[in-house]
Design a protein around this motif. Structure first.
Motif, short mmCIF file in Angstrom:
data_model
loop_
_atom_site.label_atom_id
_atom_site.label_comp_id
_atom_site.label_asym_id
_atom_site.label_seq_id
_atom_site.Cartn_x
_atom_site.Cartn_y
_atom_site.Cartn_z
N VAL A 54 6.11 -3.28 -5.88
CA VAL A 54 4.87 -2.71 -5.35
C VAL A 54 3.92 -3.81 -4.89
CG1 VAL A 54 2.79 -1.40 -5.97
CG2 VAL A 54 5.03 -0.58 -6.69
N VAL A 55 3.76 -4.85 -5.70
CA VAL A 55 2.85 -5.95 -5.34
C VAL A 55 3.34 -6.68 -4.09
CG1 VAL A 55 1.89 -8.15 -6.10
CG2 VAL A 55 1.94 -6.22 -7.67
N VAL A 56 4.62 -6.99 -4.03
CA VAL A 56 5.16 -7.69 -2.85
C VAL A 56 5.05 -6.82 -1.61
CG1 VAL A 56 7.26 -8.63 -1.83
CG2 VAL A 56 6.65 -9.23 -4.16
N TRP A 57 5.39 -5.51 -1.73
CA TRP A 57 5.26 -4.60 -0.59
C TRP A 57 3.82 -4.56 -0.10
CZ3 TRP A 57 2.09 -0.34 -0.40
CH2 TRP A 57 2.14 0.38 0.78
N PHE A 58 2.89 -4.47 -1.05
CA PHE A 58 1.48 -4.37 -0.67
C PHE A 58 1.03 -5.61 0.09
CE2 PHE A 58 -3.04 -4.88 -1.22
CZ PHE A 58 -3.50 -3.65 -0.82
N HIS A 59 1.44 -6.77 -0.36
CA HIS A 59 1.00 -8.00 0.30
C HIS A 59 1.70 -8.23 1.64
CE1 HIS A 59 -1.86 -9.57 -2.55
NE2 HIS A 59 -1.07 -9.14 -3.51
N GLN A 60 2.87 -7.65 1.82
CA GLN A 60 3.55 -7.81 3.11
C GLN A 60 3.15 -6.73 4.11
OE1 GLN A 60 7.75 -8.02 2.35
NE2 GLN A 60 7.65 -10.16 1.76
N ARG A 61 3.05 -5.49 3.68
CA ARG A 61 2.80 -4.38 4.61
C ARG A 61 1.64 -3.48 4.21
NH1 ARG A 61 6.24 -6.06 8.17
NH2 ARG A 61 8.44 -5.94 7.73
N GLY A 62 1.52 -3.18 2.95
CA GLY A 62 0.59 -2.16 2.48
C GLY A 62 -0.87 -2.48 2.68
N HIS A 63 -1.23 -3.76 2.68
CA HIS A 63 -2.65 -4.12 2.84
C HIS A 63 -3.21 -3.62 4.17
CE1 HIS A 63 -0.63 -7.44 4.89
NE2 HIS A 63 -1.73 -7.57 5.58
N GLN A 64 -2.35 -3.42 5.16
CA GLN A 64 -2.80 -2.92 6.46
C GLN A 64 -3.19 -1.45 6.39
OE1 GLN A 64 0.77 -3.75 8.58
NE2 GLN A 64 0.31 -5.92 8.84
N LEU A 65 -2.65 -0.72 5.40
CA LEU A 65 -2.90 0.71 5.26
C LEU A 65 -3.98 1.03 4.24
CD1 LEU A 65 0.86 1.73 5.08
CD2 LEU A 65 -0.61 1.75 7.10
N LEU A 66 -4.50 0.01 3.57
CA LEU A 66 -5.45 0.22 2.48
C LEU A 66 -6.76 0.81 2.98
CD1 LEU A 66 -6.28 -0.21 -0.51
CD2 LEU A 66 -7.10 -2.46 0.19
N ARG A 67 -7.20 1.86 2.34
CA ARG A 67 -8.50 2.47 2.60
C ARG A 67 -9.15 2.75 1.25
NH1 ARG A 67 -7.14 0.77 6.73
NH2 ARG A 67 -6.60 1.86 8.61
N PHE A 68 -10.26 2.06 0.99
CA PHE A 68 -10.98 2.33 -0.24
C PHE A 68 -11.73 3.65 -0.09
CE2 PHE A 68 -10.93 -2.42 -0.60
CZ PHE A 68 -10.16 -2.47 -1.74
N PRO A 69 -11.69 4.51 -1.10
CA PRO A 69 -12.47 5.75 -1.01
C PRO A 69 -13.97 5.43 -1.08
CG PRO A 69 -11.42 5.56 -3.15
CD PRO A 69 -10.92 4.41 -2.33
N PHE A 70 -14.77 6.30 -0.51
CA PHE A 70 -16.21 6.11 -0.52
C PHE A 70 -16.74 6.40 -1.93
CE2 PHE A 70 -20.50 7.92 -0.16
CZ PHE A 70 -21.15 6.79 0.28
N ARG A 71 -17.32 5.38 -2.52
CA ARG A 71 -17.96 5.53 -3.83
C ARG A 71 -19.31 4.82 -3.75
NH1 ARG A 71 -12.46 4.03 -6.15
NH2 ARG A 71 -11.58 6.04 -6.61
N PRO A 72 -20.38 5.57 -3.69
CA PRO A 72 -21.70 4.95 -3.52
C PRO A 72 -22.07 4.00 -4.65
CG PRO A 72 -21.86 7.36 -3.47
CD PRO A 72 -20.43 7.02 -3.73
N TRP A 73 -21.52 4.19 -5.82
CA TRP A 73 -21.86 3.34 -6.95
C TRP A 73 -21.02 2.06 -6.99
CZ3 TRP A 73 -19.21 7.91 -7.13
CH2 TRP A 73 -17.89 7.84 -7.55
#
Length: 90
Positions: A54-73
């Motif tokens: 999961v970590v290797v996939w995220f650093h190679q491809r997944g970081h492009q798809l990352l969307r943080f949810p809106f959290r005002p706090w």
């Protein structure tokens, strides 16, 4: 025989125990439902291997798809957690 070489700069967690904690919390390593000796011996290595994938996939491809949810706090979050990586993968 092919040799695979991968050169990726990865920001590693500050402690090894962070990876173990994530495996326990998110990958079911906290209380595995197995009792046979071979199953017990395979559970931790498999969870750690999945964590690594999961970590290797995220650093190679997944970081492009990352969307943080809106959290005002929590507006200044810049680095993804392992939970964010799993959510992106799902």
């Amino acid at each position: 025989m092919a040799i695979f070489s991968c050169h990726v700069s990865i920001k590693l967690p500050p402690k090894i125990s962070d990876g173990q904690e994530n495996c326990k919390q998110f990958l079911g390593l906290e209380d595995p439902a197995n009792r046979l000796p071979k199953a017990v011996a395979r559970t931790a290595p498999l969870a750690l291997f999945i964590y690594t994938l999961v970590v290797v996939w995220f650093h190679q491809r997944g970081h492009q798809l990352l969307r943080f949810p809106f959290r005002p706090w929590y507006t200044k979050k810049e680095e993804p957690s392992f939970a964010d990586m799993l959510t992106t993968l799902r």
